[in-house]
Motif scaffolding. Structure first.
Motif, mmCIF file in Angstrom:
data_model
loop_
_atom_site.group_PDB
_atom_site.id
_atom_site.type_symbol
_atom_site.label_atom_id
_atom_site.label_comp_id
_atom_site.label_asym_id
_atom_site.label_seq_id
_atom_site.Cartn_x
_atom_site.Cartn_y
_atom_site.Cartn_z
ATOM 1 N N GLU A 32 91.446 68.312 -0.515
ATOM 2 C CA GLU A 32 91.238 67.110 0.183
ATOM 3 C C GLU A 32 91.692 66.540 1.450
ATOM 4 O O GLU A 32 91.209 65.980 2.223
ATOM 5 C CB GLU A 32 90.779 66.290 -0.884
ATOM 6 C CG GLU A 32 89.744 64.999 -1.341
ATOM 7 C CD GLU A 32 89.571 64.067 -1.922
ATOM 8 O OE1 GLU A 32 89.238 63.728 -2.282
ATOM 9 O OE2 GLU A 32 90.897 63.979 -2.844
ATOM 10 N N THR A 33 92.601 66.666 1.501
ATOM 11 C CA THR A 33 93.209 66.137 2.400
ATOM 12 C C THR A 33 93.669 66.501 3.917
ATOM 13 O O THR A 33 93.239 66.112 4.523
ATOM 14 C CB THR A 33 95.191 66.218 2.143
ATOM 15 O OG1 THR A 33 95.595 68.215 2.064
ATOM 16 C CG2 THR A 33 95.070 65.356 0.726
ATOM 17 N N HIS A 34 92.854 67.999 3.857
ATOM 18 C CA HIS A 34 92.688 68.635 5.405
ATOM 19 C C HIS A 34 90.840 67.696 5.805
ATOM 20 O O HIS A 34 90.494 68.863 5.393
ATOM 21 C CB HIS A 34 92.537 70.186 4.868
ATOM 22 C CG HIS A 34 93.579 70.875 4.686
ATOM 23 N ND1 HIS A 34 95.631 70.337 5.329
ATOM 24 C CD2 HIS A 34 94.074 70.767 3.355
ATOM 25 C CE1 HIS A 34 96.351 71.303 5.362
ATOM 26 N NE2 HIS A 34 95.916 71.020 3.903
ATOM 27 N N THR A 35 90.805 66.904 5.900
ATOM 28 C CA THR A 35 90.170 66.293 6.578
ATOM 29 C C THR A 35 90.503 66.013 8.338
ATOM 30 O O THR A 35 90.988 65.148 8.426
ATOM 31 C CB THR A 35 90.382 64.732 5.727
ATOM 32 O OG1 THR A 35 89.772 65.095 4.188
ATOM 33 C CG2 THR A 35 89.057 64.139 5.955
ATOM 34 N N ARG A 91 84.378 72.236 2.744
ATOM 35 C CA ARG A 91 85.887 71.263 1.541
ATOM 36 C C ARG A 91 86.922 71.325 2.995
ATOM 37 O O ARG A 91 87.290 70.201 2.484
ATOM 38 C CB ARG A 91 85.479 72.654 0.332
ATOM 39 C CG ARG A 91 84.802 72.407 -0.640
ATOM 40 C CD ARG A 91 84.982 72.960 -1.616
ATOM 41 N NE ARG A 91 85.113 74.296 -1.655
ATOM 42 C CZ ARG A 91 84.719 75.928 -1.363
ATOM 43 N NH1 ARG A 91 83.968 75.461 -1.473
ATOM 44 N NH2 ARG A 91 85.774 76.751 -1.181
ATOM 45 N N GLU A 92 86.917 72.000 3.215
ATOM 46 C CA GLU A 92 88.599 71.441 4.257
ATOM 47 C C GLU A 92 88.600 70.087 4.840
ATOM 48 O O GLU A 92 89.530 69.658 5.242
ATOM 49 C CB GLU A 92 89.185 72.861 4.516
ATOM 50 C CG GLU A 92 89.443 73.618 3.390
ATOM 51 C CD GLU A 92 90.152 75.061 4.422
ATOM 52 O OE1 GLU A 92 89.359 74.987 5.628
ATOM 53 O OE2 GLU A 92 90.583 75.970 4.296
ATOM 54 N N LEU A 93 87.229 70.463 5.691
ATOM 55 C CA LEU A 93 87.212 69.199 6.762
ATOM 56 C C LEU A 93 86.223 68.418 6.121
ATOM 57 O O LEU A 93 86.121 66.995 5.983
ATOM 58 C CB LEU A 93 86.301 70.184 7.552
ATOM 59 C CG LEU A 93 86.879 70.799 8.624
ATOM 60 C CD1 LEU A 93 85.778 71.025 9.392
ATOM 61 C CD2 LEU A 93 87.924 71.321 9.023
ATOM 62 N N GLY A 94 86.006 67.810 4.879
ATOM 63 C CA GLY A 94 85.474 67.116 3.716
ATOM 64 C C GLY A 94 83.536 66.232 4.114
ATOM 65 O O GLY A 94 83.698 65.440 4.225
ATOM 66 N N VAL A 95 83.273 67.889 4.442
ATOM 67 C CA VAL A 95 81.561 67.484 5.370
ATOM 68 C C VAL A 95 81.304 67.767 4.155
ATOM 69 O O VAL A 95 80.823 69.309 3.575
ATOM 70 C CB VAL A 95 81.212 68.306 6.570
ATOM 71 C CG1 VAL A 95 80.027 68.267 6.618
ATOM 72 C CG2 VAL A 95 83.086 68.065 7.501
ATOM 73 N N GLU A 96 79.947 66.851 3.752
ATOM 74 C CA GLU A 96 79.360 67.118 2.980
ATOM 75 C C GLU A 96 77.998 68.395 3.510
ATOM 76 O O GLU A 96 77.058 67.789 4.533
ATOM 77 C CB GLU A 96 78.353 65.359 2.473
ATOM 78 C CG GLU A 96 79.257 65.336 1.883
ATOM 79 C CD GLU A 96 78.994 63.658 1.128
ATOM 80 O OE1 GLU A 96 77.638 63.713 0.663
ATOM 81 O OE2 GLU A 96 79.941 63.226 1.490
ATOM 82 N N ASP A 114 78.603 77.230 13.933
ATOM 83 C CA ASP A 114 78.394 76.651 14.843
ATOM 84 C C ASP A 114 77.337 75.477 14.563
ATOM 85 O O ASP A 114 77.456 74.079 15.067
ATOM 86 C CB ASP A 114 77.281 77.501 15.501
ATOM 87 C CG ASP A 114 77.757 78.438 16.752
ATOM 88 O OD1 ASP A 114 79.400 78.680 16.581
ATOM 89 O OD2 ASP A 114 77.581 79.172 17.017
ATOM 90 N N ASP A 115 76.480 75.696 13.551
ATOM 91 C CA ASP A 115 75.911 74.035 13.189
ATOM 92 C C ASP A 115 77.152 73.191 12.465
ATOM 93 O O ASP A 115 76.944 72.100 12.818
ATOM 94 C CB ASP A 115 74.860 74.121 11.517
ATOM 95 C CG ASP A 115 73.929 75.377 12.501
ATOM 96 O OD1 ASP A 115 73.623 75.028 13.636
ATOM 97 O OD2 ASP A 115 73.525 76.149 11.555
ATOM 98 N N LEU A 116 78.059 73.236 11.614
ATOM 99 C CA LEU A 116 79.107 72.764 11.253
ATOM 100 C C LEU A 116 79.726 72.400 12.208
ATOM 101 O O LEU A 116 80.135 70.706 12.047
ATOM 102 C CB LEU A 116 79.568 73.726 10.282
ATOM 103 C CG LEU A 116 80.762 72.642 9.246
ATOM 104 C CD1 LEU A 116 79.949 71.530 8.547
ATOM 105 C CD2 LEU A 116 81.422 74.024 8.317
#
Length: 468
Positions: A139-142, A181-186, A202-204
């Motif tokens: 969660e900290t790797h945002t 998850r590492e970037l905090g993206v839903e 690429d989408d992400l």
């Protein structure tokens, strides 16, 4: 160690299933049930789990290959972390075990809350991976995009269970899910461009880039992310039930909010006298039945809109604000907003200006049926220049539709009603159709909007106008 073949397990009767992602490579040490590759059939996306813990020796398949039950896709050496040979175990772990232990530890740290053997049996099942728990390292790797994500992650906005359920419904491989998850993206907020809307890396990355640009743009203007709406605990007022929003609901909500926040909306109201049009339409009932079609006012409205778009090309554009350019379109494709049990979808009829009334009636009928049956292809919902949304079958006298960006205008049609209209000598009963034209005021000015609805009214009031 023994080398064993990796075979495709029971696929539930499916055969020739395509490989769309490979999660491991030769030399990787994995645990039992870890994903080796991802398959996609006509009905579902599924992961092929490792039958044992061990080291991948080789993989004999590639992305795009098709496999069936029993096919050999590679080989691996049995034995994972903590399963050393007797001779090696005497003085402690071997270097290979230490590496495996470190990999297992890193995996568990990057994917907290997951367990080996999450999938039952040796079959292939869709796998919903857990989101990071609060306080975990993942969660900290945002990335900076989390400024917006954190606002949406507040308990008032949505519970972790809601977010996990939403992300689990999207199509994405293990590598993409882990990166998200590492970037905090839903993930349910990201629009996929792969087969069946599958989300790729690429989408992400494109989503993250867009969020960064939005955040920087807000900072440059002294603004920022909108404050989250804090919800009360509704259960204190009575019984409640929570359910995850569907992917279509998520996409619609995001699209509507994006358009409302970015487009300066103005709505022009008008009425069209369709008394003569209705008389003509009803006179064609027998012809329509012979063709297997029901002739509604919609094909006439489509034809009138196509005529107006040609006459006023300022409505047939899109704005590229990054490059400060106006994109003028020399084709006329019109979208039809269709209300379905799953949500709102907008199939597109192409080249409306080149088609006759009966052809438009047939195509509109077929697309509406496909929309209700969830059979629309992505290509059938792309390329629109203008949108028509009709509430005439439900009721109402007027409304303010939201522009379907990157289009610059949308026509709302309400229920027609008989009204007394002064003809210069007396009041005459006329069937009047309410029109609501919402437009992007950056591209269209008020005078042009009034001219557009006036022209529509004239066209629908006298069918002979179409021949001019």
């Amino acid at each position: 160690m023994n080398t064993e073949s990796i075979r495709v397990p029971d696929l539930g009767g499916a055969a020739e299933v395509e490989i769309i992602e490979i999660s491991v490579k030769a030399g990787d040490t994995i645990e039992a049930e870890d994903s080796i590759l991802v398959l996609e059939s006509d009905k579902a996306t599924m992961e092929l789990p490792s039958p044992m813990a061990g080291k991948i020796v080789e993989l004999t398949v590639s992305v795009g290959d098709k496999v069936s039950e029993g096919d050999v896709i590679g080989s691996m050496e049995a034995g994972g972390a903590g399963q050393a040979d007797d001779g090696e175990a005497k003085d402690g772990q071997s270097k290979g075990e230490e590496d495996s232990s470190r990999e297992a530890a890193a995996r568990s740290e990057a994917e907290p809350g997951t367990k080996s053997g999450a999938q039952s049996g040796s079959g292939v099942e869709p796998k919903a991976e857990a989101e990071p728990k609060p306080g975990s390292k993942a969660e900290t790797h945002t990335a900076p995009v989390s400024a917006e994500s954190n606002a949406r992650h507040t308990p008032a906005a949505a519970t972790p269970a809601d977010q996990e359920a939403g992300s689990a419904q999207v199509h994405a491989g293990p590598a993409v899910r882990k990166l998200a998850r590492e970037l905090g993206v839903e993930l349910h907020r990201v629009i996929g461009s792969g087969p069946k809307n599958r989300i790729t890396k690429d989408d992400l990355q494109g989503y993250i880039k867009q969020q960064l640009q939005n955040a920087q743009g807000g900072a440059a203007t002294g603004g920022g992310a909108l404050p989250a709406v804090k919800l009360p605990d509704f259960s204190q007022f009575g019984d409640v039930e929570r359910s995850a929003m569907s992917r279509l609901q998520n996409l619609t909500a995001e699209s509507m909010q994006r358009s409302w926040l970015n487009v300066p909306h103005v709505t022009q109201f008008d009425e069209a006298d369709i008394t003569d049009l209705e008389d003509f339409r009803k006179s064609q009932k027998a012809v329509g039945e012979a063709k297997g079609l029901k002739l509604t006012p919609l094909p006439f409205i489509l034809k009138a809109c196509a005529y107006a778009l040609k006459a006023q090309p300022a409505f047939n554009v899109s704005l590229d604000m990054d490059r400060r350019e106006v994109v003028q379109k020399h084709y006329i494709h019109i979208g039809l907003a269709v209300d379905t049990p799953a949500g709102l979808v907008v199939p597109v009829i192409r080249d409306v200006d080149r088609k006759g009334i009966w052809e438009l009636a047939r195509e509109a009928q077929e697309l509406a049926a496909k929309a209700r049956d969830k059979q629309l292809k992505p290509a059938e919902m792309q390329g629109g220049c203008f949108t028509i949304t009709s509430l005439g079958g439900i009721g109402g006298t007027a409304f303010t539709p939201i522009v379907n960006t990157p289009e610059v205008a949308i026509l709302g049609v309400s229920r027609a009603a008989m009204k007394p209209v002064w003809d210069g000598k007396a009041f005459q009963p006329r069937l009047m159709l309410p029109l609501s034209l919402s437009y992007d005021h950056r591209a269209v000015n008020g005078a042009d909007a009034a001219k557009f609805t006036t022209l529509l009214s004239r066209l629908l009031g006298d069918l002979r106008e179409f021949m001019l």
